[in-house]
Design an enzyme around this catalytic site. Structure first.
Site, PDB file in Angstrom:
ATOM      1  N   ASP A   1       0.834  -1.197   0.000  1.00 11.07           N
ATOM      2  CA  ASP A   1       0.000   0.000   0.000  1.00 11.07           C
ATOM      3  C   ASP A   1       0.875   1.255   0.000  1.00 11.07           C
ATOM      4  OD1 ASP A   1      -2.408   1.360  -0.025  1.00 11.07           O
ATOM      5  OD2 ASP A   1      -2.628   1.381   2.146  1.00 11.07           O
TER       6      ASP A   1
ATOM      7  N   CYS B   1     -24.376   0.276   4.756  1.00 17.21           N
ATOM      8  CA  CYS B   1     -23.528   1.472   4.718  1.00 17.21           C
ATOM      9  C   CYS B   1     -24.253   2.684   5.303  1.00 17.21           C
ATOM     10  CB  CYS B   1     -23.104   1.774   3.278  1.00 17.21           C
ATOM     11  SG  CYS B   1     -22.041   3.228   3.140  1.00 17.21           S
TER      12      CYS B   1
END
Length: 362
Positions: free
Chosen positions: A143, A207
């Protein structure tokens, strides 16, 4: 450059790489071509829609994500590695999310920052390969560069990208980190696996901010992880009440995923919870001055957002909490903070609690 390797030698080396990776603490290994496939087109569409928000670096370096050979010339194969991170002994997430006086921190960020740990282990793996075959071309990433890591992991057979855009593995769910070793070795590649989300939409339905426009389509501008970590400015007011007590990241779409019932707890001591951040009181965290923040978050991913955004996020959470005298007093102590960003969110939270207190008294 490495010595010439036969197909048999490459197969044997790939098997040894899996063994070495396991000894270094990785739970799974996959090998893919240096090609992200159809994910390149998906990336272009996502960027063109503006879904990356103010993460301009994603657009600026998109070409490197689409074509790994531009990032590492001469790359032939990419070894992708998985390390599980779910911290042992952490508080149950659901009661924390339901407790408006406590802070919710994404499970991946409760322990040590994973970047250095994974990168060091991947470098160790590269050195083992080098000791076996001689010098070869490689670069390790965690990352830390424009790598389309979930696409590469999917290509390497480590899982499939779920509707929530996270990588899912049948045997491990999604609570894991990924790292990559780009190599110039002609290793045998693994086959991708089939997707197994079926008709499930639990991740999309849960969500809090409705950040999903549909399956595989996340608008980062509405995502709580983006808002609390990547976004540097003011959090849009309409989204603040939807954030609840989530002060660093959001795990809701992972918490409801049925595949995560197979997730294993991490065996890495570095991923254990630090400073009680799995169940800390909002008021306690809001009282940290900058030296305390820097000291307590040393070596953790949380530190990268800085003290001002830390206070911004907690102010929003306090504004979504109980209208107690203690909360109002804590906010009041930050009302003249040097940062305009902090002052704005503190003022919003105070007004929200004062209004709630007046409604309760009617």
């Amino acid at each position: 450059m490495p010595q010439s390797l036969s197909q048999r030698q490459c197969r044997e080396l790939a098997a040894r790489i899996r063994t070495w990776a396991g000894e270094l603490g990785f739970q799974a290994v996959g090998i893919s071509p240096a090609d992200v496939g159809a994910h390149a087109d998906h990336l272009d569409r996502w960027l063109d829609s503006g879904s990356h928000g103010d993460m301009q670096w994603m657009r600026d370096r998109a070409a490197l994500r689409r074509d790994p050979s531009l990032l590492v010339p001469g790359v032939q194969r990419i070894i992708t590695l998985r390390m599980d991170y779910l911290p042992p002994a952490a508080a149950d997430p659901w009661p924390i999310l339901a407790d408006r006086a406590r802070a919710y921190v994404s499970r991946y960020a409760l322990g040590r920052d994973y970047h250095k740990l994974l990168r060091r282990r991947i470098q160790q793996l590269a050195r083992r390969i080098e000791a076996e075959i001689g010098p070869f071309g490689y670069r390790a990433f965690t990352d830390s560069a424009p790598v389309l890591e979930k696409a590469l992991a999917e290509q390497a057979g480590l899982g499939w990208i779920g509707k929530h855009t996270n990588l899912l593995a049948r045997e491990a769910g999604s609570w894991f980190f990924l790292g990559e070793l780009f190599t110039d070795l002609p290793l045998p590649v693994d086959d991708p696996v089939d997707a197994h989300c079926g008709s499930c939409t639990a991740c999309l339905d849960i969500c809090p901010t409705r950040a999903f426009r549909g399956p595989y389509d996340l608008d980062a501008r509405r995502c709580i992880s983006y808002l609390t970590i990547e976004h540097q400015g003011a959090i849009p007011e309409p989204l603040r009440p939807l954030m609840g007590n989530r002060i660093y990241g959001c795990d809701d779409c992972q918490l409801v995923c049925p595949w995560n019932r197979f997730a294993a707890l991490s065996v890495e001591p570095d991923f254990a919870v630090r400073h009680g951040l799995d169940a800390a009181a909002l008021i306690e965290l809001f009282a940290w001055d900058e030296p305390t923040f820097l000291d307590r978050t040393a070596g953790m991913a949380i530190r990268r957002i800085g003290h001002a955004r830390w206070l911004r996020n907690i102010a929003v959470a306090l504004g979504n909490g109980h209208a107690s005298a203690e909360a109002l007093a804590a906010l009041g102590r930050r009302s003249d903070h040097p940062s305009p960003l902090v002052r704005e969110h503190v003022a919003w939270a105070r007004q929200r609690l004062i209004a709630a207190s007046k409604r309760a008294g009617e």
